[in-house]
Write a protein that holds these residues in place. Structure first.
Motif, mmCIF file in Angstrom:
data_model
loop_
_atom_site.group_PDB
_atom_site.id
_atom_site.type_symbol
_atom_site.label_atom_id
_atom_site.label_comp_id
_atom_site.label_asym_id
_atom_site.label_seq_id
_atom_site.Cartn_x
_atom_site.Cartn_y
_atom_site.Cartn_z
ATOM 1 N N MET A 148 0.833 -1.207 0.000
ATOM 2 C CA MET A 148 0.000 0.000 0.000
ATOM 3 C C MET A 148 0.869 1.259 0.000
ATOM 4 N N LEU A 149 1.905 1.244 0.824
ATOM 5 C CA LEU A 149 2.782 2.408 0.876
ATOM 6 C C LEU A 149 3.602 2.535 -0.413
ATOM 7 N N LYS A 150 3.967 1.401 -0.989
ATOM 8 C CA LYS A 150 4.688 1.436 -2.265
ATOM 9 C C LYS A 150 3.806 2.052 -3.355
ATOM 10 N N ALA A 151 2.485 1.795 -3.270
ATOM 11 C CA ALA A 151 1.552 2.320 -4.262
ATOM 12 C C ALA A 151 1.501 3.843 -4.265
ATOM 13 N N VAL A 152 1.893 4.468 -3.141
ATOM 14 C CA VAL A 152 1.917 5.934 -3.080
ATOM 15 C C VAL A 152 3.356 6.455 -3.018
ATOM 16 N N GLY A 153 4.317 5.629 -3.459
ATOM 17 C CA GLY A 153 5.693 6.082 -3.620
ATOM 18 C C GLY A 153 6.607 5.961 -2.426
ATOM 19 N N CYS A 154 6.242 5.131 -1.447
ATOM 20 C CA CYS A 154 7.091 4.976 -0.259
ATOM 21 C C CYS A 154 7.659 3.557 -0.167
ATOM 22 N N TYR A 155 8.906 3.469 0.320
ATOM 23 C CA TYR A 155 9.567 2.177 0.466
ATOM 24 C C TYR A 155 9.768 1.906 1.956
ATOM 25 N N VAL A 156 9.082 0.904 2.478
ATOM 26 C CA VAL A 156 9.132 0.592 3.909
ATOM 27 C C VAL A 156 10.473 -0.039 4.278
ATOM 28 N N VAL A 157 11.114 0.512 5.319
ATOM 29 C CA VAL A 157 12.369 -0.055 5.800
ATOM 30 C C VAL A 157 12.226 -0.621 7.211
#
Length: 259
Positions: free
Chosen positions: A216-225
């Protein structure tokens, strides 16, 4: 009480497993081999044996576990450490994990021998909320937050995610946050990312798709670390539990989850 229910709630195995044990003649009631899992027994007076050992009734059990990163949610694995490696084997034969967390995700994971409890929390129609704390490279603008709240597409052929709740805690750059918390993922980030935007926040979902929060976060341009589950339904992770530790749920905590 049904024989298979008694066995499942006495740490012999999951309901489907103990039914097979009974059918295969591994269980005796008062010295007689029984092959009918649905047989009614009296747990207070009847003597139940599994593989010629007396089974003592333990009842339903519920555990809260603070999962560390680096272990997988499974009973056994030939390569990786599993969540069950942190638990006391003597009491976990009939206990199973409720849902799962990715290998690199930390936080709240539940264990039980109660199938109905698992069903109430995990069935898609129940829509039980789960909240995650995340660190992600990228930014969350108003339009991104709106999209997450309304639902986003996270994979080809998949339907829109259900509306989520999103709370942004901090915005900044990686350089600002890298020393705030010891996270292996952050330590491995290349120095070229030091000035890359980073956002910290909380995402609450009511589904359980594979890698859903990350996608979901990748879908709005974020990469979870970094990702940590902090609550399920009305139950919040007991922060006094160190990573890898677990404890029984209180009666009140169980009620919070099933009411």
């Amino acid at each position: 009480m049904r024989l298979d229910k008694f066995l499942a709630q006495s740490s012999v195995g999951r309901r489907i497993e103990v039914r097979n044990y009974v059918k295969e003649g591994m269980v005796k009631v008062n010295g007689e081999v029984i092959t009918e899992p649905a047989m009614e027994i009296n747990e207070s007076f009847d003597v139940i044996e599994y593989l010629d050992k007396v089974v003592h009734y333990t009842g339903k059990v519920y555990y809260m576990f603070n999962k560390p990163a680096g272990c997988i949610t499974a009973r056994k694995d030939a390569v990786n450490k599993t969540v069950f490696d942190y638990l006391d084997d003597a009491h976990m034969n009939g206990v199973f994990h409720v849902g799962r967390l990715d290998k690199d995700t930390e936080g709240l994971l539940l264990f039980t021998n109660d199938g109905e409890f698992e069903h109430k929390l995990m069935h898609p129609q129940k829509h039980v909320e789960k909240t995650y704390f995340f660190w992600a490279l990228g930014t969350l603008e108003e339009e991104d937050i709106k999209a997450l709240k309304q639902g986003v597409y996270i994979g080809k052929g998949e339907i829109l995610t259900k509306p989520a709740k999103i709370e942004v805690d901090k915005h900044g750059v990686y350089e600002q946050f890298k020393n705030e918390i010891s996270i292996n993922n952050l330590e491995s980030i290349d120095s070229t990312h030091y000035n890359q935007p980073m956002v910290l926040g909380y995402l609450t979902i009511s589904e359980g798709r594979k890698h859903q929060v990350k996608r979901m976060l990748k879908a709005v341009g974020c990469y979870v670390v970094y990702l940590k589950r902090i609550s399920i339904g009305g139950l919040t992770l007991d922060e006094s539990l160190k990573k890898g530790q677990y404890r029984s749920l209180t009666e009140q905590e169980v009620k919070k989850l099933v009411e």
